[in-house]
Structure formats: C-alpha cells, structure tokens
Design an enzyme around this catalytic site. Structure first.
Site, PDB file in Angstrom:
ATOM      1  N   CYS A 182     -51.437 -74.393  45.886  1.00 24.39           N
ATOM      2  CA  CYS A 182     -50.667 -74.059  44.453  1.00 24.39           C
ATOM      3  C   CYS A 182     -51.226 -74.955  43.543  1.00 24.39           C
ATOM      4  CB  CYS A 182     -49.368 -74.563  44.666  1.00 24.39           C
ATOM      5  SG  CYS A 182     -48.570 -73.867  46.314  1.00 24.39           S
ATOM      6  N   CYS A 220     -49.530 -67.288  31.224  1.00 26.71           N
ATOM      7  CA  CYS A 220     -50.608 -67.642  31.758  1.00 26.71           C
ATOM      8  C   CYS A 220     -51.902 -67.201  30.984  1.00 26.71           C
ATOM      9  CB  CYS A 220     -50.877 -67.478  33.224  1.00 26.71           C
ATOM     10  SG  CYS A 220     -49.182 -68.288  34.050  1.00 26.71           S
ATOM     11  N   HIS A 267     -52.705 -76.588  35.034  1.00 30.16           N
ATOM     12  CA  HIS A 267     -52.493 -75.210  34.237  1.00 30.16           C
ATOM     13  C   HIS A 267     -51.484 -75.283  33.238  1.00 30.16           C
ATOM     14  CE1 HIS A 267     -52.097 -71.034  33.600  1.00 30.16           C
ATOM     15  NE2 HIS A 267     -51.144 -70.797  34.498  1.00 30.16           N
TER      16      HIS A 267
END
Lengths: 388, 158
Positions: free
Chosen positions: A210, A86, A337
């Site tokens: 989330c 990430c 993401h």
C-alpha cells in the site's frame, strides 16, 4: 496545431511534513523555477492548481489565486483549480496542454499537492469517506481503499494465479527505484522477505503493498513549442496524446474487479492520438497505489497479455533493462501520494527520462507514459509524452 | 421547548446520507429499510434498474421511476478486513464483502454480527441488517427537528 511542451519541473520534499499546504506549494514552485533559471514568474500567464482535499484537510478554497500570489505569478489566461482525486495533477496537465495547443494560453504553471497529515490523524481517514459515493459506499466504511484492492487482488489471483510474492516483487522494485528520487517519502530498500512478513493492512494485502499517506506538492511549466525554444536548449518533451475514461462509480454491481475496461479505453485512445502503440513506450510512471494496481496496469495498458502481469514483474520486464521501465523514480509506493501532486511528479520524471538527465536513465528513451487511476478504480487518466 | 440536538452528530463530515423527505427525493428508500426491505429504482419507460436509487433514468432520461425490491439474502464472493485507518464511527472488526444477491446484482457491504474475520468463508449466506444511526439535527425553515435515520449492512444468515 502547435504542441505543448514541458520546460521545467520540481517538487517539494514529500512525506510527513512540518509545513502547511501553502508552504508545500511554495517549495514546489521554487524547485520548479530552479530547474530552469531562464523562466521567471513574469513569463507565466496562467496557473492550474491540482488539489483534491484542499478544503477538507488543507483548510483552503479559492486556492489558485493564492498560490499564484505566493509565487509572484500574475495570470492573464487561466487561474483555477482542477480536481479528480488521485488524477487531479494529470487532469490539470491535460487542461493546460489543451489551452496551449489551442492558443488560449501561452505558458502555464501546473502545480498540485495536498496536506494529508492533520494534527488528529483520524481526520484524514474520515475525510476519505467522501472520495467514494458518500451516501452508499462511504456509509459502508469504504472510504480508505485497501479493502477494495484486497478484493481486486483476490479476483485476479483466482482468475490468473497471481501470487502475494509477485505483489511483493512490485514493492521491492519500486522501493529500489525510490533511491532515484531524493525528495520521495521513502528512500530505503526492502527485501522480499520483509515485504512478505509485513503487518496486514487489508487481508491479504500487507504494509508494503500500500502507498503511504503523504504531504507534498509538485509543479511543472508547460508552454508552446515555439516559446519553449526561447527558454531551453534541451530536447523538447511534448505532450503527444492524452485520454480520460470512466466506469461504474458505484462500488456495487461491478462487472469485473480485475480487468479495468476504462483503462483499456483510455490507453487505446491515448496511443491512437499519439500515433504509437504500447510497444513504443520506453518508460512509464503508472499508478502503483497498491502493488496489484501496477500488475493490472501492465496488462490493461498493453505491456503484456491479460493475466500475465504477475510474471511480467517476476521476469524483470518492468525493471530497467526490461521491456518497459515502470515507476523509475519509485512510484507512489516510494515517493508517496499527495493526490494532486502525483500526476505532476510523474510528469517530472518522464520529462527527465526523455530529455536524458534522469537520476537513473532509461537508455535513449523516446516515448514516456503516465497513468493515474482515481476513486474506487473509476477514472483512468493517461498522458503520453514524446521527445522531439 | 428547544429540541435537543444529538451530540453524536458530527459537523465535520457526516458519515451517513441525508434522509427524510425534507432533505432528499429518495427518502422512500430509507422508509423501506425500516420495513426490512432493500429497494432501488426502476425506469417505468425503459425498464433500466439503477443502484443506488435515482430520480432520473441514466439510460433514457425519464423521470418516471418506480421502487422495486432487491433480494435481502445473498452469498459472500470475496471478503476482507481493514486493519489500519478505520474511519471514526466504524467499529472493529471492519469487514467488507462483495455479495451476490442475484445473477444480475452484487453489492459491496459491511458485514456486522461477527466477532472476527475467521468467522467468514467464501460462499457463506448473509442477510440484510438494518440499524439506527445518529439522527440529523436539521433546521427546516424556522423549525428545528431531529430527522431519525437508519442504515444497513449484512450479517450471517444462520
């Protein structure tokens, strides 16, 4: 030593996409060049590509020369891929800045992204088993992170009284900010009631706590401050401080779940290198992979005292007009993401905020910060930007 | 006769570790599991206990390590259930707990042997559970062999 500046940035549309990894990179590269028509591919001497799952899900290794070729870039200084799950995108930005500051490169495109939606959805979740220690934590079924963040929230709640409502306030704010990014995954506001009554993902975390699974890519162009003046008349946005710190990669035997000591180390190092403090930050894009993450980040980045992250969002101090505007383009919760793309998307929003042309502008923003956590809250990556 | 390869073994991403002395230097961990023991490595020189087991002490760089037993019974401190995105090969309910095995050792493990998350409470006692997982069809030199494997989780200790 000379400075590294951001002189262009753009992203593909993020979400559930009808495009392959290399097509997402082409869209992001095009958007980046469109942001500053003075720069042509021939002006770029290096490329750093950030992607964490390019082999497993994007089906491609040896990615950097391929992206360079598709974007018409012939490199002379650097051509490689950077990976920190990430934190891949911000890692590539740090490496590019270091090369430019040292004179090893002049102008670098940093481009990152992922193709995470596979034809068979299970492949995506399954592949995450390799993102934690595969043999010891992945083998326990701990690849996908919601379970960990549920435990993190439970401990934070036990120690400091943080509530599920305060978590929901983070997602309501970031969904509202998501209206500022036309290329984000979700552009729909939600109410506190909707967030509180959403279906459970990892008890007690719910759907809007989330961030989603996302296809997408983003790109920025960095160059030295002297070359930057040839390409732009806008205020220069410089990288003035960076840091990366890590703690226990193993999920067992954690000292604390709810205080992230590596984040505190990275923050103090980055502030010190930039010659500023947490109080100087006007706008921040932090890693809101889960709502509880953003709350702990307020604390461990020094925006508020330890344990006060829940009330920080409740009082509106992380919103426009508050103490520091956090995730002004919607963050991971709205934009999505695609791991390698995220740090670059954050850099684009900070660049716009500091040069004064953001969709929703933080007034007179001078200092901006990006933060990523990666793995099982193992590594923290911080980049601080300053306006000339 | 040709060795029959296990059809459950996935070549995409194997969920479990490389086990067996042909494939890993910490193969004894898995032999100990078969005896119902949860073990890890301790540095003979400086005394540092590491988990997961190592072949090198990260504190003093000594390669002289010995196996020590960890407790096989503990207490649940936090727990949760993953409701969405369960990786293939894992069954519902997929429950994880942060378990206190001793004052100095916690482990985050899957909990098996419960029908639902409602059957677990903070403070519950749990114990080690060892089970078979798909063997590895391995090509070792010119030989093809199946390497049997085990793995572990925790279950209620009634």
């Amino acid at each position: 030593m000379r400075d590294a500046c951001v002189i262009a940035g753009g992203q593909s549309k993020w979400g559930y996409r009808d495009a392959t990894l290399i097509e997402l990179f082409q869209e992001a590269g095009k958007a980046c060049f469109d942001d500053n028509p003075n720069i042509k591919p021939a002006d770029i001497d290096g490329i750093l590509v950030a992607s964490a799952t390019s082999e497993r899900l994007g089906r491609q290794t040896h990615l950097a020369p391929m992206v360079a070729e598709y974007l018409g870039i012939k490199t002379r200084s650097v051509c490689a891929r950077a990976e920190l799950l990430c934190g891949s995108g911000s890692s590539a930005i740090i490496l590019a800045a270091g090369m430019i500051k040292s004179g090893m490169a002049e102008t670098i495109m940093v481009i990152g992204g992922e193709k995470l939606f596979t034809p068979q959805r299970w492949e995506t979740f399954y592949s995450q088993l390799g993102s934690v220690d595969h043999d010891w934590d992945g083998a326990q079924g701990l690849g996908l992170p919601p379970s960990l963040f549920s435990i993190i929230f439970q401990q934070h709640s036990d120690l400091y009284g943080t509530t599920e409502e305060q978590l929901a306030m983070v997602s309501v704010k970031n969904r509202r900010n998501g209206l500022n990014n036309p290329k984000g995954q979700f552009r729909k506001e939600i109410t506190l009631e909707e967030a509180m009554s959403a279906k459970p993902v990892a008890v007690p975390l719910k759907l809007y706590d989330c961030c989603p699974v996302t296809d997408g890519a983003a790109a920025v162009i960095l160059t030295s401050d002297s070359t930057a003046k040839d390409f732009t008349d806008k205020p220069l946005v410089k990288i003035i401080g960076t840091a990366q710190a890590t703690e226990s990669n193993s999920i067992s035997n954690r000292g604390s779940w709810s205080t992230w000591s590596a984040l505190k180390t990275a923050a103090s190092t980055a502030y010190s290198r930039a010659g500023i403090t947490a109080d100087d930050i006007d706008v921040a894009q932090t890693h809101d992979c889960f709502t509880i993450s953003e709350i702990i980040e307020y604390e461990d980045l020094g925006f508020c005292e330890k344990g006060e992250g829940g009330s920080f969002v409740e009082k509106g101090l992380s919103d426009f007009g508050g103490k520091v505007a956090v995730n002004t383009d919607g963050g991971l919760l709205s934009c999505g993401h695609p791991f390698g793309g995220t740090g670059i998307r954050q850099a684009i929003e900070i660049t716009k905020q500091l040069r004064g042309d953001a969709a929703h502008q933080v007034e007179n923003a001078k200092y901006g910060l990006t933060h990523n956590l990666s793995g099982a809250v193992v590594a923290h990556t911080i980049v601080i930007y300053g306006r000339d | 006769m040709e060795t029959q390869f296990n059809s459950l073994y996935s070549v995409i991403l194997d969920t479990y570790p490389l086990e067996g002395k042909q494939l890993t230097k910490i193969w004894k961990f898995f032999e100990h599991l078969k005896e119902g023991r949860l073990t890890t490595t301790k540095c003979v020189k400086c005394g540092k206990v590491s988990y997961p087991p190592r072949i090198l002490c990260p504190d003093c760089l000594s390669e002289e390590l010995e196996w020590v037993d960890l407790p096989t019974k503990g207490v649940v401190e936090y727990f949760t259930e993953l409701k969405a995105g369960i990786p293939v090969g894992f069954e519902k309910p997929l429950i994880h707990a942060y378990i206190r095995l001793s004052d100095s050792f916690h482990i985050l493990s899957k909990i098996v042997g419960v029908k639902s998350i409602d059957d677990i409470r903070k403070g519950d006692k749990v114990k080690l559970k060892v089970f078979d997982v798909p063997s590895i069809p391995a090509e070792i030199g010119r030989e093809k062999i199946n390497i049997d494997r085990v793995y572990f989780a925790f279950e209620p200790d009634d």
